[in-house]
Design a protein around this motif. Structure first.
Motif, PDB file in Angstrom:
ATOM      1  N   TRP A   9     -11.201   4.878   6.201  1.00 25.47           N
ATOM      2  CA  TRP A   9     -10.212   5.858   5.758  1.00 25.47           C
ATOM      3  C   TRP A   9      -9.104   6.035   6.783  1.00 25.47           C
ATOM      4  O   TRP A   9      -7.944   6.285   6.414  1.00 25.47           O
ATOM      5  N   LEU A  10      -9.421   5.932   8.066  1.00 23.57           N
ATOM      6  CA  LEU A  10      -8.367   6.001   9.088  1.00 23.57           C
ATOM      7  C   LEU A  10      -7.409   4.818   8.948  1.00 23.57           C
ATOM      8  O   LEU A  10      -6.189   4.976   9.096  1.00 23.57           O
ATOM      9  N   LEU A  11      -7.943   3.643   8.645  1.00 20.79           N
ATOM     10  CA  LEU A  11      -7.103   2.471   8.433  1.00 20.79           C
ATOM     11  C   LEU A  11      -6.241   2.645   7.181  1.00 20.79           C
ATOM     12  O   LEU A  11      -5.057   2.303   7.180  1.00 20.79           O
ATOM     13  N   VAL A  12      -6.810   3.209   6.124  1.00 19.95           N
ATOM     14  CA  VAL A  12      -6.039   3.490   4.905  1.00 19.95           C
ATOM     15  C   VAL A  12      -4.877   4.433   5.243  1.00 19.95           C
ATOM     16  O   VAL A  12      -3.730   4.196   4.840  1.00 19.95           O
ATOM     17  N   ALA A  13      -5.165   5.498   5.980  1.00 20.96           N
ATOM     18  CA  ALA A  13      -4.122   6.468   6.336  1.00 20.96           C
ATOM     19  C   ALA A  13      -3.039   5.826   7.194  1.00 20.96           C
ATOM     20  O   ALA A  13      -1.837   6.028   6.947  1.00 20.96           O
ATOM     21  N   LEU A  14      -3.441   5.051   8.201  1.00 21.90           N
ATOM     22  CA  LEU A  14      -2.473   4.390   9.077  1.00 21.90           C
ATOM     23  C   LEU A  14      -1.551   3.475   8.274  1.00 21.90           C
ATOM     24  O   LEU A  14      -0.326   3.518   8.420  1.00 21.90           O
ATOM     25  N   CYS A  15      -2.114   2.667   7.409  1.00 17.58           N
ATOM     26  CA  CYS A  15      -1.325   1.713   6.624  1.00 17.58           C
ATOM     27  C   CYS A  15      -0.438   2.427   5.605  1.00 17.58           C
ATOM     28  O   CYS A  15       0.713   2.033   5.399  1.00 17.58           O
ATOM     29  N   GLY A  20       4.924   4.186   4.022  1.00 17.90           N
ATOM     30  CA  GLY A  20       5.848   5.257   3.658  1.00 17.90           C
ATOM     31  C   GLY A  20       7.072   5.281   4.559  1.00 17.90           C
ATOM     32  O   GLY A  20       8.209   5.443   4.086  1.00 17.90           O
ATOM     33  N   TYR A  21       6.867   5.121   5.859  1.00 17.01           N
ATOM     34  CA  TYR A  21       8.008   5.086   6.777  1.00 17.01           C
ATOM     35  C   TYR A  21       8.894   3.876   6.481  1.00 17.01           C
ATOM     36  O   TYR A  21      10.122   3.966   6.524  1.00 17.01           O
ATOM     37  N   CYS A  22       8.276   2.749   6.158  1.00 12.32           N
ATOM     38  CA  CYS A  22       9.060   1.554   5.835  1.00 12.32           C
ATOM     39  C   CYS A  22       9.896   1.776   4.576  1.00 12.32           C
ATOM     40  O   CYS A  22      11.022   1.280   4.483  1.00 12.32           O
ATOM     41  N   LEU A  23       9.371   2.532   3.605  1.00 13.09           N
ATOM     42  CA  LEU A  23      10.179   2.883   2.430  1.00 13.09           C
ATOM     43  C   LEU A  23      11.406   3.688   2.843  1.00 13.09           C
ATOM     44  O   LEU A  23      12.507   3.465   2.332  1.00 13.09           O
ATOM     45  N   LEU A  24      11.232   4.613   3.772  1.00 12.71           N
ATOM     46  CA  LEU A  24      12.368   5.400   4.252  1.00 12.71           C
ATOM     47  C   LEU A  24      13.370   4.516   4.999  1.00 12.71           C
ATOM     48  O   LEU A  24      14.579   4.750   4.917  1.00 12.71           O
ATOM     49  N   ALA A  36      13.876  -6.311   5.447  1.00 15.46           N
ATOM     50  CA  ALA A  36      12.625  -6.395   6.208  1.00 15.46           C
ATOM     51  C   ALA A  36      11.741  -5.190   5.912  1.00 15.46           C
ATOM     52  O   ALA A  36      10.519  -5.325   5.768  1.00 15.46           O
ATOM     53  N   ALA A  37      12.349  -4.015   5.788  1.00 11.82           N
ATOM     54  CA  ALA A  37      11.571  -2.796   5.533  1.00 11.82           C
ATOM     55  C   ALA A  37      10.885  -2.862   4.173  1.00 11.82           C
ATOM     56  O   ALA A  37       9.767  -2.364   4.021  1.00 11.82           O
ATOM     57  N   GLY A  38      11.507  -3.477   3.193  1.00 11.90           N
ATOM     58  CA  GLY A  38      10.883  -3.601   1.873  1.00 11.90           C
ATOM     59  C   GLY A  38       9.616  -4.439   1.930  1.00 11.90           C
ATOM     60  O   GLY A  38       8.580  -4.064   1.370  1.00 11.90           O
ATOM     61  N   GLY A  39       9.682  -5.565   2.623  1.00  9.49           N
ATOM     62  CA  GLY A  39       8.489  -6.406   2.780  1.00  9.49           C
ATOM     63  C   GLY A  39       7.403  -5.708   3.572  1.00  9.49           C
ATOM     64  O   GLY A  39       6.213  -5.830   3.268  1.00  9.49           O
ATOM     65  N   GLU A  40       7.818  -4.955   4.594  1.00  5.94           N
ATOM     66  CA  GLU A  40       6.838  -4.242   5.415  1.00  5.94           C
ATOM     67  C   GLU A  40       6.211  -3.080   4.639  1.00  5.94           C
ATOM     68  O   GLU A  40       5.038  -2.769   4.826  1.00  5.94           O
ATOM     69  N   ALA A  41       6.980  -2.436   3.760  1.00  7.63           N
ATOM     70  CA  ALA A  41       6.413  -1.366   2.925  1.00  7.63           C
ATOM     71  C   ALA A  41       5.363  -1.940   1.972  1.00  7.63           C
ATOM     72  O   ALA A  41       4.276  -1.368   1.818  1.00  7.63           O
ATOM     73  N   TRP A 157      17.186   8.521  12.409  1.00  8.85           N
ATOM     74  CA  TRP A 157      15.800   8.249  12.806  1.00  8.85           C
ATOM     75  C   TRP A 157      15.218   7.085  12.028  1.00  8.85           C
ATOM     76  O   TRP A 157      14.299   6.428  12.489  1.00  8.85           O
ATOM     77  N   GLY A 158      15.742   6.774  10.869  1.00 13.41           N
ATOM     78  CA  GLY A 158      15.264   5.637  10.093  1.00 13.41           C
ATOM     79  C   GLY A 158      15.762   4.305  10.616  1.00 13.41           C
ATOM     80  O   GLY A 158      15.249   3.266  10.245  1.00 13.41           O
ATOM     81  N   ASP A 159      16.789   4.322  11.473  1.00 13.84           N
ATOM     82  CA  ASP A 159      17.360   3.090  12.026  1.00 13.84           C
ATOM     83  C   ASP A 159      16.948   2.842  13.473  1.00 13.84           C
ATOM     84  O   ASP A 159      17.492   1.960  14.121  1.00 13.84           O
TER      85      ASP A 159
END
Length: 182
Positions: A9-15, A20-24, A36-41, A157-159
């Motif tokens: 569950w910790l791994l699920v939360a981390l990922c 979510g941050y990559c979506l932002l 790149a952020a789209g692929g990482e999301a 902060w997103g950049d």
């Protein structure tokens, strides 16, 4: 993922948080960073879904086939994008690792977690991601400003590149942890 449920569950939360941050980050004004952020999301949310502990939910066989298809398509896209930069090669390796893990789950009895993949492939992927984690971790070490250093320009902060690097580091750690269970 099999193993301790709390670690899963910790791994699920981390990922999921990383995804979510990559979506932002996809709102960036820099086109390359958005792509790149789209692929990482996709990678972050896919890893979160695959890391759900087997004791909680055992996905049906078709779900693993769907993971393989989605990340196979992501691998083709990363291969196409690799013409423009080396970072896309890392996306290619990550997508192929996800396809590999999904294929191992399809081949395991009953399509459940805990299948055993070829030790050579697993070992090579573990070495790659261990090296990537070390390299990404070193890149997070702050560099002292020069003697007459000018102030860095203000960015949203997103950049911020250090946050993107931290996300990549956390996904590398997550991928390494997931490969340990294969």
């Amino acid at each position: 993922m099999h193993g301790p449920v709390s670690a899963g569950w910790l791994l699920v939360a981390l990922c999921a948080v990383t995804g979510g941050y990559c979506l932002l980050r996809m709102r960036s004004a820099v086109e390359e960073q958005r792509l790149a952020a789209g692929g990482e999301a996709l990678m972050g949310f896919g890893m979160a879904a695959m890391a759900v502990p087997a004791a909680t939910v055992a996905p049906p066989r078709w779900a693993w086939l769907a993971y393989a298809a989605v990340f196979g398509a992501a691998a083709v896209r990363a291969l196409w994008s690799a013409r423009a930069g080396a970072h896309h090669l890392h996306h290619l390796v990550g997508a192929l690792a996800m396809v590999y893990m999904a294929a191992v789950m399809v081949a395991s009895p009953g399509g459940r977690h805990g299948g055993a993949g070829p030790p050579l492939v697993t070992g090579v992927l573990l070495l790659y991601f261990a090296g990537y984690v070390l390299w990404a971790g070193v890149r997070l070490i702050p560099v002292p400003a020069g003697a007459g250093g000018a102030a860095a320009p203000a960015v949203g902060w997103g950049d911020r590149p250090e946050l993107a690097r931290a996300c990549r580091l956390s996904m590398g750690i997550g991928m390494f942890a997931m490969l340990l269970t294969v």
